[in-house]
Design an enzyme around this catalytic site. Sequence first.
Site, PDB file in Angstrom:
ATOM      1  N   ASP A  82       0.833  -1.206   0.000  1.00  0.00           N
ATOM      2  CA  ASP A  82       0.000   0.000   0.000  1.00  0.00           C
ATOM      3  C   ASP A  82       0.870   1.261   0.000  1.00  0.00           C
ATOM      4  O   ASP A  82       2.017   1.236   0.447  1.00  0.00           O
ATOM      5  CB  ASP A  82      -0.872   0.067   1.262  1.00  0.00           C
TER       6      ASP A  82
HETATM    7  N1  URA Z   1      -1.349  -6.024   3.706  1.00  0.00           N
HETATM    8  C1  URA Z   1      -1.792  -4.766   3.767  1.00  0.00           C
HETATM    9  O1  URA Z   1      -2.813  -4.489   4.367  1.00  0.00           O
HETATM   10  N2  URA Z   1      -1.065  -3.806   3.145  1.00  0.00           N
HETATM   11  C2  URA Z   1       0.069  -4.055   2.483  1.00  0.00           C
HETATM   12  O2  URA Z   1       0.676  -3.140   1.934  1.00  0.00           O
HETATM   13  C3  URA Z   1       0.513  -5.389   2.437  1.00  0.00           C
HETATM   14  C4  URA Z   1      -0.217  -6.354   3.054  1.00  0.00           C
END
Ligand code: URA
Length: 244
Positions: free
Chosen positions: A103
Site C-alpha cells: 500500500d
Molecule cells: N497487507 C496490507 O494491508 N497492506 C500491504 O501493503 C501489504 C499487506
Amino acid sequence: MERLQKVIAYAGVASRRKAEQLIVEGKVTVNGKVVRELGTKVSNSDTIEVNGVKLEKEDKVYFLLYKPKGYISAVTDDKGRKTVVDIFKKHVPERIFPVGRLDYDTTGLLLLTNDGEFSYQLTHPKFKIDKTYVARVKGVPTVEGLKKLQRGIKLEDGKTAPAKVSMTSFDEQAGKAICEITIHEGKNRQVRRMFEAIGTPVVKLKREQFGFLTLGNLKPGEYRELTKHEVKLLRVLAETGKME
Ligand code: URA
C-alpha cells in the site's frame, strides 16, 4: 511457438496478468494486426508491438527495495503520485515493475524486476510464499482476536488462510500494540483488513520478510540487486514451497 502473453511478460513489458489485460484491450499487434485472443501462439520471427512499441528483449534484472512511505506500487500513476519505479529511474534503464504490491503508506521489502514470468510465479496465489509484516495497531488485541487471525478470519472476499501471529509488545494505558504476522496470500490490504476485523486497526505497517529475504541493512528508499543465487532460490521456493 509460445503464448503471446508469455512472450510479452518475458520481454519485461508487464506481468503476465497485465499482458493478458493489454491483449484483451486490443493494445497488442502481431505482424501489424490487433490480436485479442489470449491463447494466440507466436514465434521468434513474429513482430509484436505493445501500445505501438516494438518488443525488444532486455536482460533480466531483479531488485530488492526498502519501499518508503508515500510511494505507490506501480509503474505510473494517473494521479501523479510518486511510484516505486521512480526511485530507480536515474540508474536503471530496464523497464522494471513491482512484484505484487505494498500500500501507499506501507513500508518495507518490495521486489522489482522486468521478468514477467518470475513476477507471475511469486505473486500467483497457488505459489505460497510467506511474507512477514510488523504492524503497529491501535488498541491491544485480545488473545481471542489473535487466535481468530491464526485460524483464519472471514473478510468480505473470503476467509483468510491460517496465519502466524504474535504480539511482541503492548501498552494497555496508551492503547497500542505491536504485532508480527506472517501470511502467504496477497489479498488487497489484507493485513490491514485482518486487524480491522478484530477491532485493532493498523496505524503503521512494514513488510520485513519475503520468503527468505530480509531488508538487511537497507534504509527506506535504498535498494540492492538480488544475487543469481537468491533469484534461483526464489524460483525453487515458489515451485516447491520450500528452499531445497
Ligand atoms: N497487507 C496490507 O494491508 N497492506 C500491504 O501493503 C501489504 C499487506
